[in-house]
Scaffold this motif. Structure first.
Motif, PDB file in Angstrom:
ATOM      1  N   ALA A   8       0.838  -1.210   0.000  1.00  0.00           N
ATOM      2  CA  ALA A   8       0.000   0.000   0.000  1.00  0.00           C
ATOM      3  C   ALA A   8       0.865   1.250   0.000  1.00  0.00           C
ATOM      4  O   ALA A   8       0.612   2.201  -0.753  1.00  0.00           O
ATOM      5  CB  ALA A   8      -0.937  -0.004   1.207  1.00  0.00           C
ATOM      6  N   ARG A 101      -1.888   2.813   6.972  1.00  0.00           N
ATOM      7  CA  ARG A 101      -3.278   3.294   7.046  1.00  0.00           C
ATOM      8  C   ARG A 101      -3.456   4.538   6.179  1.00  0.00           C
ATOM      9  O   ARG A 101      -4.442   4.677   5.459  1.00  0.00           O
ATOM     10  CB  ARG A 101      -3.684   3.565   8.490  1.00  0.00           C
ATOM     11  N   ARG A 104      -3.553   3.538   2.537  1.00  0.00           N
ATOM     12  CA  ARG A 104      -4.845   2.949   2.162  1.00  0.00           C
ATOM     13  C   ARG A 104      -5.930   4.019   2.042  1.00  0.00           C
ATOM     14  O   ARG A 104      -6.797   3.949   1.175  1.00  0.00           O
ATOM     15  CB  ARG A 104      -5.242   1.867   3.164  1.00  0.00           C
ATOM     16  N   ARG A 108      -8.018   4.830  -1.377  1.00  0.00           N
ATOM     17  CA  ARG A 108      -9.479   4.911  -1.398  1.00  0.00           C
ATOM     18  C   ARG A 108      -9.919   6.277  -1.942  1.00  0.00           C
ATOM     19  O   ARG A 108     -10.834   6.359  -2.762  1.00  0.00           O
ATOM     20  CB  ARG A 108     -10.051   4.701   0.002  1.00  0.00           C
TER      21      ARG A 108
END
Length: 183
Positions: A8, A101, A104, A108
């Motif tokens: 990621a 995080r 990601r 998104r």
């Protein structure tokens, strides 16, 4: 999990134009003289043309697994030269859970990008000076989720920057990035 987090994080690296997983496999001479092989976890080509072979391992296992020595031998023997210009070993120190995080969230936001909302957020923030909480620009909006996604798009673009590395949450301090100076 470290490899998934790294995947990621690599996807959002500015200038990364090609990413391969579990490539390349190289053959090198081990310390005992025999042929050994190593598969790199990732390979990245940057827009500049730089090609980087990346090994991923928990920091506590880099030495004990022999990875550090393996990478040293591969570099010394030049077996990567036709495939990569550099090597990196990434651990949880470089790819923390917070970094993953954030990556990601950026991925998104890229999928859900609404150009009108991104431009509205950019206009609203353009005059701001100093540090403010990530959630401050969300207050009073009819649908906070749309603006939140736009803020992540602006972080992706480098228009907004966080004060500290790690997981960006509502209370995190961010600011509009200074304009680059020309000499």
């Amino acid at each position: 999990m470290l490899e998934a987090n790294t995947a990621a994080a690599i996807e959002v690296v500015p200038g990364a134009v090609e990413i391969r997983e579990q490539w390349p496999t190289v053959t090198y001479r081990g310390d005992g003289g025999g042929q050994q092989s190593h598969i790199f976890d990732f390979w990245v080509r940057m827009a500049t043309g730089l090609r980087v072979a990346i090994a991923v391992k928990p920091a506590s296992k880099v030495e004990t697994s022999g990875l550090a020595r393996t990478i040293e031998l591969i570099r010394e023997q030049g077996v990567l030269r036709p495939l990569a210009d550099a090597t990196r070993v990434l651990t949880e120190a470089e790819v923390s859970r917070g970094v993953a995080r954030n990556a990601r969230r950026i991925l998104r936001a890229r999928r859900m990008r609404n150009e009108a909302e991104v431009e509205a957020a950019r206009r609203d923030l353009a005059g701001r000076r100093g540090w403010f909480r990530f959630a401050d620009p969300l207050r009073g909006l009819p649908v906070e989720a749309h603006r939140r996604t736009a803020l992540w798009n602006l972080i992706d673009e480098g228009f907004l920057v966080a004060r500290e590395d790690g997981d960006i949450v509502d209370r995190s301090l961010v600011r509009v990035a200074p304009l680059p100076t020309t000499a």
